[in-house]
Enzyme design. Structure first.
Site, mmCIF file in Angstrom:
data_model
loop_
_atom_site.group_PDB
_atom_site.id
_atom_site.type_symbol
_atom_site.label_atom_id
_atom_site.label_comp_id
_atom_site.label_asym_id
_atom_site.label_seq_id
_atom_site.Cartn_x
_atom_site.Cartn_y
_atom_site.Cartn_z
ATOM 1 N N HIS A 8 -3.450 -5.524 1.364
ATOM 2 C CA HIS A 8 -3.173 -5.853 2.757
ATOM 3 C C HIS A 8 -3.577 -7.307 2.995
ATOM 4 O O HIS A 8 -4.491 -7.818 2.358
ATOM 5 C CB HIS A 8 -3.967 -4.951 3.700
ATOM 6 N N CYS A 46 0.831 -1.199 0.000
ATOM 7 C CA CYS A 46 0.000 0.000 0.000
ATOM 8 C C CYS A 46 0.873 1.259 0.000
ATOM 9 O O CYS A 46 1.518 1.561 -0.995
ATOM 10 C CB CYS A 46 -0.987 -0.033 1.168
#
Length: 495
Positions: free
Chosen positions: A438, A334
């Site tokens: 994630h 991310c």
């Protein structure tokens, strides 16, 4: 059936773990139980099956309770992005950035939403385990605190007070808390749990007697400090994590360095590595010689440009460039993925002053931060491969590949809808990659691919089985030291 609230004498006394243990204990007893925390402050968040955002701590508690996580379990999530401000996520959707002063200036709008969520939960489940926030006796904020006793009153819930004996001053913690709160709130406190006791608990028998005499409230249990039970930490890198170690990594183990940004988020992405006996994780604030590490990972960040500036100031850019030249494996998740690129632009000032910041230049990508947050549960496979991947996306960036590299993942679904998009980028020599996923290391297939690149003989555990085992071990630990008969009496159910 009554609800039950778990409050603390301070932050980090173990409320989340106590609530998690109770969720699994009640679930094992056949009760339909759900967790609830009116407001959580954390940069560790996840995505619900219906595409909404909530704190990881309540997702963990939902897993322990064996129920599907919903945003109602954590209706207000504050994600700090500066020293004095945070993004506000309301019932699963980002609605604003607020300074602490602005947020506490009018908490009624947040309280109203939180109590709507609580009402829905209590209507769907036999029992709701409510976790408080911080200390339940912050008197300067008491009239604006809707997370602790006001929630308990709304749910008509008795309260168990958790105190941490490991930090010292447990008598003052309990007696002080009970002495300053109003009598009507004090009357809700029906028991005390002493958490993180070290040594022979028999030696604390006099302590129990003294506490009960001082407070007039029964001690429900003295919970020994435990190691070896792996439950995700709530909102800070766990204290037992190895941060800036003086010693080099253990050459007999797979060694992974994680850059510990000032605004690190979703460090729970790496909790799975703690379950591997032959792996160790070092969180590094300060740059050091990385030659002995098998991989370096840049985690998520709630302030990507700010953390990029910090990395460059600290000398991380040079260290990573050296590591790359030596053939080291570097991954970004991310915000860490965005940092690996050429630039990160924030024209709307979503994370600070509008502008653009140069990245680390290790992947040929450019990122543009946009106003709308992307929230997905996603599935796919490695690009040009059949290795399956799953994860969740929480980001406001759009990242474009502009040079010689390949997509990392080929998606098949987002939020249960077909998707033909790609995600992430991997260098042609497969030494540097980034992704928005994630939780990607939780999948045994992708984790096996990753560890196989580090050391071909790496063993892989099944995360889902491990997680469920850990919840049961936690429940057994608490059952051995907690007077559950009294707890059932407190919630109005004989056992």
């Amino acid at each position: 059936m009554r609800n039950l609230a778990v409050f603390g004498t301070a932050s980090d006394v173990g409320k989340s773990v106590v609530a998690t243990a109770l969720c699994r204990i009640f679930s094992n007893a056949g009760l339909d139980v759900a967790p609830f925390k009116a407001q959580n402050m954390s940069n560790n968040s996840g995505v619900t099956p219906d595409g909404l955002e909530m704190g990881r701590a309540q997702i963990v508690q939902a897993e322990a309770a064996r129920v599907v996580p919903t945003a109602d379990m954590n209706p207000v999530l504050l994600k700090p992005n500066t020293d004095t401000g945070a993004q506000v996520v309301l019932q699963g959707k980002a609605v604003a950035n607020r300074s602490a002063r602005d947020y506490f200036g009018n908490t009624e709008v947040w309280a109203e939403a939180a109590f709507e969520s609580l009402e829905r939960l209590t209507g769907r489940h036999d029992l709701v385990v409510i976790e408080g926030a911080g200390s339940c006796a912050e008197m300067n904020l008491y009239d604006r605190d809707f997370v602790n006793f006001r929630t308990a009153k709304e749910a008509d819930a008795p309260v168990i007070l958790v105190a941490d004996i490991d930090r010292g001053g447990v008598f003052a913690q309990v007696a002080g808390t009970l002495s300053v709160i109003p009598p009507e709130d004090r009357a809700r406190v029906k028991g005390v749990i002493i958490n993180r006791f070290r040594g022979d608990s028999v030696l604390f028998d006099d302590g129990i007697r003294i506490l009960e005499e001082l407070s007039g409230v029964p001690v429900l249990g003295v919970i020994p400090y435990f190691r070896g039970i792996h439950i995700e930490a709530e909102d800070a890198v766990p204290l037992q994590a190895v941060v800036d170690p003086a010693a080099s990594p253990d050459p007999g183990k797979i060694s992974i360095a994680i850059v510990y940004f000032p605004h690190i988020s979703n460090f729970t992405d790496f909790a799975v590595f703690d379950l591997l006996d032959d792996a160790e994780v070092h969180y590094l604030h300060h740059p050091k010689d990385l030659a002995d590490y098998d991989a370096v990972i840049l985690p998520g960040s709630k302030n990507v440009r700010g953390d990029l500036d910090w990395m460059i100031f600290m000398g991380w850019k040079e260290r990573l460039a050296e590591y790359r030249k030596r053939g080291g494996i570097i991954a970004g998740i991310c915000g860490g993925y965005q940092m690996l690129g050429i630039s990160v632009a924030d024209p709307h000032g979503l994370e600070g002053e509008p502008g653009e910041t140069s990245g680390l230049g290790l992947l040929p990508v450019h990122t543009l931060l946009k106003k709308e947050k992307q929230l997905f549960n996603a599935k796919g496979c490695l690009f040009d491969d059949t290795i399956p991947v799953e994860g969740y996306e929480i980001h406001m960036g759009e990242t474009r590949l502009t040079g010689k590299a390949s997509p990392l993942l080929q998606l098949t679904a987002r939020n249960n809808r077909h998707s033909s998009d790609t995600d992430g980028v991997i260098s042609h020599d497969e030494k540097v990659f980034g992704t928005y996923f994630h939780g990607i290391f939780d999948g045994s297939a992708f984790r096996g691919w990753f560890l196989g690149k580090l050391r071909p003989d790496s063993a892989v555990n099944d995360t889902i089985t491990e997680k469920d085992t850990e919840y049961n071990r936690l429940a057994e630990h608490f059952l051995s030291h907690l007077n559950m008969g009294k707890v059932y009496e407190i919630i109005g159910r004989g056992k």
